[in-house]
Motif scaffolding. Structure first.
Motif, PDB file in Angstrom:
ATOM      1  N   THR A  64       0.863  -1.177   0.000  1.00 30.14           N
ATOM      2  CA  THR A  64       0.000   0.000   0.000  1.00 30.14           C
ATOM      3  C   THR A  64       0.900   1.227   0.000  1.00 30.14           C
ATOM      4  O   THR A  64       1.768   1.372   0.867  1.00 30.14           O
ATOM      5  CB  THR A  64      -0.916   0.015   1.242  1.00 30.14           C
ATOM      6  N   GLU A  90       0.739   5.267   0.166  1.00 29.90           N
ATOM      7  CA  GLU A  90      -0.216   6.304   0.550  1.00 29.90           C
ATOM      8  C   GLU A  90       0.469   7.661   0.612  1.00 29.90           C
ATOM      9  O   GLU A  90       1.530   7.809   1.217  1.00 29.90           O
ATOM     10  CB  GLU A  90      -0.825   5.978   1.914  1.00 29.90           C
ATOM     11  N   TRP A  91      -0.175   8.651  -0.021  1.00 26.79           N
ATOM     12  CA  TRP A  91       0.298  10.030  -0.035  1.00 26.79           C
ATOM     13  C   TRP A  91      -0.872  10.942   0.283  1.00 26.79           C
ATOM     14  O   TRP A  91      -1.997  10.686  -0.149  1.00 26.79           O
ATOM     15  CB  TRP A  91       0.872  10.357  -1.412  1.00 26.79           C
ATOM     16  N   GLN A  92      -0.628  11.999   1.017  1.00 24.97           N
ATOM     17  CA  GLN A  92      -1.629  13.016   1.325  1.00 24.97           C
ATOM     18  C   GLN A  92      -1.060  14.387   0.986  1.00 24.97           C
ATOM     19  O   GLN A  92       0.096  14.676   1.324  1.00 24.97           O
ATOM     20  CB  GLN A  92      -2.004  12.982   2.818  1.00 24.97           C
ATOM     21  N   ARG A  93      -1.865  15.233   0.357  1.00 24.49           N
ATOM     22  CA  ARG A  93      -1.409  16.571  -0.024  1.00 24.49           C
ATOM     23  C   ARG A  93      -1.110  17.435   1.191  1.00 24.49           C
ATOM     24  O   ARG A  93      -0.120  18.175   1.198  1.00 24.49           O
ATOM     25  CB  ARG A  93      -2.431  17.261  -0.919  1.00 24.49           C
ATOM     26  N   GLY A  94      -1.953  17.388   2.191  1.00 26.23           N
ATOM     27  CA  GLY A  94      -1.706  18.164   3.406  1.00 26.23           C
ATOM     28  C   GLY A  94      -1.708  19.665   3.209  1.00 26.23           C
ATOM     29  O   GLY A  94      -0.946  20.367   3.862  1.00 26.23           O
ATOM     30  N   GLU A 142      -0.643  21.528   0.764  1.00 28.54           N
ATOM     31  CA  GLU A 142       0.447  22.111  -0.021  1.00 28.54           C
ATOM     32  C   GLU A 142      -0.035  22.528  -1.420  1.00 28.54           C
ATOM     33  O   GLU A 142      -1.094  22.115  -1.885  1.00 28.54           O
ATOM     34  CB  GLU A 142       1.601  21.113  -0.118  1.00 28.54           C
ATOM     35  N   TYR A 184       4.640  20.594  -3.808  1.00 29.12           N
ATOM     36  CA  TYR A 184       4.095  19.655  -2.826  1.00 29.12           C
ATOM     37  C   TYR A 184       5.131  18.587  -2.495  1.00 29.12           C
ATOM     38  O   TYR A 184       6.005  18.273  -3.301  1.00 29.12           O
ATOM     39  CB  TYR A 184       2.808  19.001  -3.347  1.00 29.12           C
ATOM     40  N   HIS A 242       5.800   9.938   1.165  1.00 30.62           N
ATOM     41  CA  HIS A 242       4.640   9.066   1.279  1.00 30.62           C
ATOM     42  C   HIS A 242       5.008   7.875   2.160  1.00 30.62           C
ATOM     43  O   HIS A 242       6.144   7.763   2.612  1.00 30.62           O
ATOM     44  CB  HIS A 242       4.164   8.606  -0.110  1.00 30.62           C
ATOM     45  N   SER A 243       4.064   7.008   2.401  1.00 23.67           N
ATOM     46  CA  SER A 243       4.359   5.814   3.196  1.00 23.67           C
ATOM     47  C   SER A 243       4.156   4.568   2.342  1.00 23.67           C
ATOM     48  O   SER A 243       3.326   4.541   1.438  1.00 23.67           O
ATOM     49  CB  SER A 243       3.486   5.750   4.449  1.00 23.67           C
TER      50      SER A 243
END
Length: 159
Positions: free
Chosen positions: A7, A9-13, A15, A22, A26-27
């Motif tokens: 898996t 996973e990235w989040q914009r947060g 930015e 940006y 990611h994880s």
């Protein structure tokens, strides 16, 4: 047939995505529970949008080939009754243009240094044969177009 999952996973947060400012951090989570921080390579996307302390896809590619080769090498050496005490590979990969003009990992060079012990020690020729067989059996090497080289490091070659 076996299936392997990961898996990413990235989040914009908050930015500036549209402005291309940006984070690429990611994880990476794997089916066995391991989790690693991932990012683009700072040589591809400059800092601070990349995270140099995280693992990038190019490093994972090199590590995947190295790990697969090592696991096969250990299995084959064990089956042939050679006792391996340690295995260290300082593998490297070269990103360049391939024959199609695309940027690709064109060469991965494995540089394993293997230490054996016991009454049955392999000759240099047998060590080369073990590496050759490991390369032939490696699932990852069999899955890619990249040239994979193995340059065994022997005790005499160590600084």
């Amino acid at each position: 047939m076996s299936e392997y999952t990961a898996t990413v996973e990235w989040q914009r947060g908050g930015e500036d995505f549209i402005g291309n400012r940006y984070s690429r951090k990611h994880s990476l989570r794997f089916d066995g529970g391991a989790e690693l921080p991932g990012s683009s390579s700072p040589s591809v996307v400059p800092l601070p949008m990349s995270d140099a302390s995280a693992v990038d896809p190019e490093e994972m590619f090199v590590a995947s080939l190295s790990s697969c080769h090592m696991l096969w090498f250990l299995s084959i050496a064990s089956a042939r009754k050679f006792c391996v005490d340690s295995y260290v590979d300082n593998a490297s990969g070269i990103m360049a243009r391939n024959a199609d003009g695309k940027t690709a990992m064109t060469v991965v060079t494995l540089k394993p240094h293997v230490v054996f012990s016991g009454s049955l020690l392999p000759s240099i020729e047998q060590i080369h044969a073990l590496h050759h067989k490991a390369h032939q059996e490696c699932f990852i090497a069999n899955s890619v177009k990249t040239e994979v080289r193995c340059e065994s490091v022997f005790a005499d070659d160590q600084p």
